[in-house]
Write a protein that holds these residues in place. Structure first.
Motif, PDB file in Angstrom:
ATOM      1  N   TYR A   1       0.832  -1.208   0.000  1.00  0.00           N
ATOM      2  CA  TYR A   1       0.000   0.000   0.000  1.00  0.00           C
ATOM      3  C   TYR A   1       0.867   1.258   0.000  1.00  0.00           C
ATOM      4  O   TYR A   1       0.643   2.186  -0.783  1.00  0.00           O
ATOM      5  CB  TYR A   1      -0.914  -0.014   1.218  1.00  0.00           C
TER       6      TYR A   1
ATOM      7  N   GLU B   1       1.469   4.116  -2.977  1.00  0.00           N
ATOM      8  CA  GLU B   1       1.280   5.556  -2.760  1.00  0.00           C
ATOM      9  C   GLU B   1       2.495   6.345  -3.220  1.00  0.00           C
ATOM     10  O   GLU B   1       2.370   7.389  -3.856  1.00  0.00           O
ATOM     11  CB  GLU B   1       1.016   5.832  -1.277  1.00  0.00           C
TER      12      GLU B   1
ATOM     13  N   LYS C   1       2.585   9.123  -6.575  1.00  0.00           N
ATOM     14  CA  LYS C   1       2.858  10.545  -6.398  1.00  0.00           C
ATOM     15  C   LYS C   1       3.827  11.081  -7.443  1.00  0.00           C
ATOM     16  O   LYS C   1       3.949  12.279  -7.628  1.00  0.00           O
ATOM     17  CB  LYS C   1       3.417  10.805  -4.996  1.00  0.00           C
TER      18      LYS C   1
ATOM     19  N   GLY D   1      -6.753   2.316  -6.002  1.00  0.00           N
ATOM     20  CA  GLY D   1      -6.653   2.884  -4.651  1.00  0.00           C
ATOM     21  C   GLY D   1      -7.914   2.721  -3.844  1.00  0.00           C
ATOM     22  O   GLY D   1      -8.164   3.492  -2.920  1.00  0.00           O
TER      23      GLY D   1
END
Length: 280
Positions: free
Chosen positions: A224, A228, A232, A276
């Motif tokens: 997870y 992330e 980004k 997500g």
């Protein structure tokens, strides 16, 4: 060693490959070792297995073997081969290192007349059938067979009794810095952690590995957080690969990409993670 066509240690390469695809190869080997002639060889003349000598072994494992050797002595000989005026270890690495630790000066050995390729196949079979064999060790054997003898991922898959994508994922561990590979070998990080860390930029790998240890992150939480991090940075979105989340095969067909999953559940899990939407 006398030439014996029925012996695993003196078989042709074709026979070795066939035998190494058996389920009980270690039991077969041990049976043959027990009936093979042994020699006492000076410990100082034996070198560690060159292909995997960089892989550390847990201290408690060596201590366990050392105590066993002090109490019961050697129950199975080492398997070695001649290398000039010295010998190279093939099988029995934990016992060999433990014997050096407790100061045993000579060791019972079976001397196998094998080539580099045959040695690697013996290591592959041994690694495959050892439950706690670290992924970096298996990866090094795979890489040597690929680089030196042109083995394909598919052939290694058949010999290892795992899928071709699993072979590919194990090899990805070698992309990690040596520091992280050692942490996996010592059990401080799991293979699952390493597989996910390998998707990061090189400069992020060691800091993130330290975070995993400090915060005791599960593999799921690691996936997870890595997802992330990659999302980004638009330049890194391409690194978000299905192999991290259960996809078993990726094929690039011109401008399209096909993902193959082994179950509907795996496909749904990947889609949720990609979007997500998964609850953590």
């Amino acid at each position: 060693m006398k030439n014996n066509n029925s012996s695993l240690l003196s078989s042709s390469l074709k026979d070795l490959i066939e035998k190494f695809s058996q389920e009980n190869i270690i039991a077969v080997m041990e049976k043959e070792y027990a009936s093979s002639p042994t020699r006492l060889i000076s410990t100082s003349l034996i070198d560690d297995t060159s292909y995997i000598s960089s892989v550390p072994i847990k201290k408690n494992v060596i201590d366990f073997f050392a105590e066993g050797l002090k109490e019961k002595g050697f129950y199975n000989p080492l398997v070695i081969r001649s290398k000039g005026e010295r010998y190279e270890l093939i099988l029995g690495r934990k016992r060999f290192i433990a014997a050096k630790k407790v100061g045993i000066v000579s060791l019972p050995c079976v001397i196998a007349e094998v080539s580099d390729e045959e040695e690697l196949l013996m290591l592959l079979a041994d690694n495959r059938d050892t439950r706690d064999c670290p992924a970096p060790q298996i990866a090094l054997v795979y890489k040597a067979l690929i680089d030196e003898f042109d083995y394909t991922h598919q052939t290694l898959s058949a010999l290892s009794h795992i899928s071709r994508p699993q072979v590919t994922n194990i090899l990805r561990i070698l992309k990690l810095p040596q520091e992280i590979q050692d942490e996996i070998s010592l059990g401080n990080l799991s293979y699952g952690h390493g597989k996910v860390i390998a998707s990061l930029n090189a400069e992020d790998m060691v800091p993130f590995a330290k975070r995993i240890k400090k915060e005791k992150l599960s593999v799921g939480k690691t996936e997870y957080l890595v997802r992330e991090m990659l999302s980004k940075d638009s330049n890194n979105k391409s690194l978000l690969t299905p192999s991290m989340f259960g996809a078993k095969e990726i094929r690039d067909r011109s401008k399209s990409v096909t993902f193959r999953f082994e179950s509907e559940e795996e496909k749904e899990a990947f889609v949720k993670k990609l979007l997500g939407n998964e609850n953590e």
